[in-house]
Design an enzyme around this catalytic site. Structure first.
Site, PDB file in Angstrom:
ATOM      1  N   ARG B  46       0.876  -1.183   0.000  1.00 46.44           N
ATOM      2  CA  ARG B  46       0.000   0.000   0.000  1.00 46.44           C
ATOM      3  C   ARG B  46       0.900   1.216   0.000  1.00 46.44           C
ATOM      4  O   ARG B  46       2.123   1.108   0.114  1.00 46.44           O
ATOM      5  CB  ARG B  46      -1.009   0.002   1.166  1.00 46.44           C
ATOM      6  CG  ARG B  46      -0.635  -0.712   2.405  1.00 46.44           C
ATOM      7  CD  ARG B  46       0.551  -0.136   3.093  1.00 46.44           C
ATOM      8  NE  ARG B  46       0.411   1.295   3.318  1.00 46.44           N
ATOM      9  CZ  ARG B  46       1.421   2.117   3.539  1.00 46.44           C
ATOM     10  NH1 ARG B  46       2.682   1.674   3.530  1.00 46.44           N
ATOM     11  NH2 ARG B  46       1.240   3.405   3.746  1.00 46.44           N
ATOM     12  N   GLY B  47       0.291   2.377  -0.109  1.00 47.74           N
ATOM     13  CA  GLY B  47       1.068   3.600  -0.277  1.00 47.74           C
ATOM     14  C   GLY B  47       1.085   3.927  -1.756  1.00 47.74           C
ATOM     15  O   GLY B  47       1.445   3.081  -2.578  1.00 47.74           O
ATOM     16  N   ALA B  48       0.690   5.154  -2.093  1.00 44.16           N
ATOM     17  CA  ALA B  48       0.466   5.494  -3.498  1.00 44.16           C
ATOM     18  C   ALA B  48       1.654   5.164  -4.404  1.00 44.16           C
ATOM     19  O   ALA B  48       1.481   4.469  -5.420  1.00 44.16           O
ATOM     20  CB  ALA B  48       0.062   6.971  -3.604  1.00 44.16           C
ATOM     21  N   ARG B  89      -7.756  -0.472  -6.615  1.00 45.20           N
ATOM     22  CA  ARG B  89      -8.046   0.578  -5.632  1.00 45.20           C
ATOM     23  C   ARG B  89      -8.252   1.902  -6.376  1.00 45.20           C
ATOM     24  O   ARG B  89      -7.521   2.211  -7.307  1.00 45.20           O
ATOM     25  CB  ARG B  89      -6.913   0.691  -4.600  1.00 45.20           C
ATOM     26  CG  ARG B  89      -6.752  -0.619  -3.780  1.00 45.20           C
ATOM     27  CD  ARG B  89      -5.895  -0.422  -2.558  1.00 45.20           C
ATOM     28  NE  ARG B  89      -6.557   0.422  -1.580  1.00 45.20           N
ATOM     29  CZ  ARG B  89      -5.920   0.978  -0.538  1.00 45.20           C
ATOM     30  NH1 ARG B  89      -4.626   0.782  -0.377  1.00 45.20           N
ATOM     31  NH2 ARG B  89      -6.586   1.731   0.314  1.00 45.20           N
ATOM     32  N   GLN B 196      -1.444   1.834   9.992  1.00 39.82           N
ATOM     33  CA  GLN B 196      -0.190   1.996   9.249  1.00 39.82           C
ATOM     34  C   GLN B 196       0.883   2.682  10.095  1.00 39.82           C
ATOM     35  O   GLN B 196       2.069   2.393   9.966  1.00 39.82           O
ATOM     36  CB  GLN B 196      -0.412   2.829   7.980  1.00 39.82           C
ATOM     37  CG  GLN B 196      -1.164   2.135   6.867  1.00 39.82           C
ATOM     38  CD  GLN B 196      -2.661   2.387   6.947  1.00 39.82           C
ATOM     39  OE1 GLN B 196      -3.190   2.718   8.020  1.00 39.82           O
ATOM     40  NE2 GLN B 196      -3.352   2.222   5.847  1.00 39.82           N
ATOM     41  N   ASP B 237      -2.190  10.620  -1.746  1.00 41.98           N
ATOM     42  CA  ASP B 237      -2.636   9.608  -2.701  1.00 41.98           C
ATOM     43  C   ASP B 237      -3.061  10.225  -4.029  1.00 41.98           C
ATOM     44  O   ASP B 237      -3.041   9.564  -5.067  1.00 41.98           O
ATOM     45  CB  ASP B 237      -3.762   8.772  -2.099  1.00 41.98           C
ATOM     46  CG  ASP B 237      -3.218   7.849  -1.016  1.00 41.98           C
ATOM     47  OD1 ASP B 237      -3.046   8.319   0.120  1.00 41.98           O
ATOM     48  OD2 ASP B 237      -2.918   6.685  -1.330  1.00 41.98           O
ATOM     49  N   ASN B 247      -5.480  11.986   1.007  1.00 39.31           N
ATOM     50  CA  ASN B 247      -4.505  11.159   1.705  1.00 39.31           C
ATOM     51  C   ASN B 247      -5.285  10.332   2.723  1.00 39.31           C
ATOM     52  O   ASN B 247      -6.501  10.475   2.876  1.00 39.31           O
ATOM     53  CB  ASN B 247      -3.424  12.031   2.369  1.00 39.31           C
ATOM     54  CG  ASN B 247      -2.248  11.212   2.886  1.00 39.31           C
ATOM     55  OD1 ASN B 247      -1.748  10.343   2.177  1.00 39.31           O
ATOM     56  ND2 ASN B 247      -1.823  11.446   4.108  1.00 39.31           N
TER      57      ASN B 247
END
Lengths: 346, 346
Positions: B46-48, B89, B196, B237, B247
């Site tokens: 995960r994480g843009a 996503r 997170q 994001d 975000n």
């Protein structure tokens, strides 16, 4: 109400165990004051008004068990019982209010026989509990009209039946609006780290069939931005003379967000939560609890071992963020120094 | 960096499994594009920026496995691979940026043999990963100077090495300040519901021996009121043309609190996170995830069964709350419409 938060029965104190909710609706029986003190410290019972009731009942239990030949010895030991109770948790002033009330009653009956004093203390503790329920109803009557028809109300932590002898303060206001047929909905902040919102508020509102939606604490701002929250109602652990309000950690953030979105932010609490001896919230002692509440949830680790943690259990919301303080004696508004003093003085 | 977030090795994609951290540093091996898509959807990664890298590598895997006699068939199937990747996503634009980049590269080599196109796509995916690390270093170089000597920095979610190919965006800025010897300290919001901050940010900062203290999300406001936070740095994001920033949920609340306390609030993100096709954040799609993320933590229930839940995974912080947007090409400030366009156009 289909449950009792705390009850005096057959010379014992019975409490619903709030650490086991919502998985299990279990009741603990306490037979001595040390047990009650431990229950307050360990948050078997929590919520400022409920802590006050528990302290009163704990002192009544302690008084019953004191072995003393003389009044002097009895009162010395009673002082010790009160000291143990006072050291359980520092922020909620209702604890100290209840202790002071029990001491005052004992002193007022000092000329009587010890057995009579013990009885008086027991009766006083039961009275504190009964009064608290009446007070919550009155808070509901005073605060209910502030809630608009069809409103979605954000609440933080649990200032409900479980935080009082019944009915609740913030949730008392919500219950009153619901009983008035206003078709309200509640958004409950889960309230990390102890999850009073997820575990307790959601549970008691579902039991009463009041519509409730659970969110993580950090979602409230976004829902406000989307126009999905009409007002906020929270409880209080201690309110200074100027209206500064100590309440569960996260309350201050809700208040700032409410102000930013022009949403009313109400505090609901009994007059026993007022501490007019403090001119501002800066002097309210804030309990810091252990790190495990943050690093573990229901015993499961969620963070790296050994991570440094902050865990202030409360924060202080400056009075300028508080739209009104709802008490059993009426609704106070700015200037709180004046309006709160008037409520206390009757 | 003692771990790799994502890596192409021997025609497989290897990812650190972020659902198992911090309890276990485990690595998953993906051999087909469906597995990579599932890993993005299930937040193994995960994480843009990291999602962008994963999408590129997933497409390279997919291209390798396509059975096709003709270029037409190959490109039709490649389109399908890209579609599957795009449906994982919705919020992080880096996903769509990486897909578009891979499509563009394939198209540019359409005249070549299929085997050559497959190779080009593999090389491009590896390049996306390598570039991302370079970009993070550049973000750190540009943003590090904004962090004062001895500052305590609040960050939300994980915009770290784990959210990128390495080094991080927000944590890249923090790492750069740390490497410059500024004696900084980090406060990490735990970031419910997915934690997170508690699970990933605390873990990677401890690994790098950068001082980190973990808090519940609702404690940030109180620490700001007490003067214990000097600035905030978060990732993003998707950033609209006017600077509105999507975000992780809770970011908006941090931004409002920062503004209320006069604390700088910085967004750190690569240019690939900019979506200049959207004039404002109102048009950014916000993913709502399942209720179990809120009602359960690591599989343990924390709320009454059947409780209604909201679970928006992101929020949008209006540009007026953002002190600066730190990219690999420089630091943008108000007016963002102009400053961001300049960065993109070089």
């Amino acid at each position: 109400m289909s449950f009792r938060t705390i009850e005096w029965r057959d010379n014992t104190v019975i409490m619903i165990d709030q650490t086991r909710l919502p998985a299990e609706e279990g009741y603990n029986v306490y037979t001595d004051f040390q047990g009650v003190a431990e229950a307050i410290r360990g948050m078997i019972i929590r919520g400022a008004p409920a802590i006050g009731v528990a302290a009163a009942m704990g002192i009544a239990l302690g008084a019953r068990d004191i072995i003393a030949d003389t009044h002097e010895s009895f009162f010395r030991q009673l002082e010790n019982v009160c000291d143990v109770m006072a050291r359980t948790r520092p922020t909620a002033v209702n604890l100290f209010w209840a202790i002071a009330r029990m001491k005052r009653v004992a002193e007022a009956h000092r000329s009587q026989k010890l057995e009579a004093i013990r009885t008086v203390l027991k009766e006083e503790a039961i009275r504190v509990e009964e009064e608290d329920r009446e007070i919550c109803r009155a808070i509901g009557r005073n605060g209910g009209p502030l809630i608009p028809e069809g409103a979605t109300i954000l609440t933080h932590c649990n200032a409900g039946a479980l935080a009082t002898a019944g009915y609740g303060t913030a949730l008392g206001v919500i219950r009153a609006a619901h009983e008035a047929g206003k078709k309200i909905k509640v958004i409950a902040d889960e309230t990390r780290p102890w999850l009073q919102g997820a575990r307790l508020t959601a549970w008691e509102l579902m039991k009463d069939e009041i519509p409730v939606t659970l969110i993580s604490d950090n979602m409230a701002g976004w829902l406000m931005q989307k126009g999905e929250i009409d007002c906020c109602v929270v409880g209080a652990d201690r309110i200074a003379a100027n209206g500064d309000t100590a309440n569960k950690i996260g309350t201050y953030s809700v208040a700032v967000l409410a102000k930013e979105h022009g949403i009313p932010f109400y505090v609901a609490a009994p007059v026993s939560t007022l501490d007019l001896s403090l001119d501002s919230g800066a002097r309210i002692p804030i309990e810091e609890r252990g790190s495990a509440e943050v690093t573990h949830i229901q015993g499961v680790g969620i963070a790296p071992e050994g991570v440094k943690v902050r865990n202030p259990a409360f924060d202080v919301t400056p009075a300028r963020y508080v739209s009104a303080i709802i008490t059993e004696r009426g609704v106070a508004r700015q200037d709180y120094c004046e309006s709160l003093r008037k409520l206390v003085q009757g």
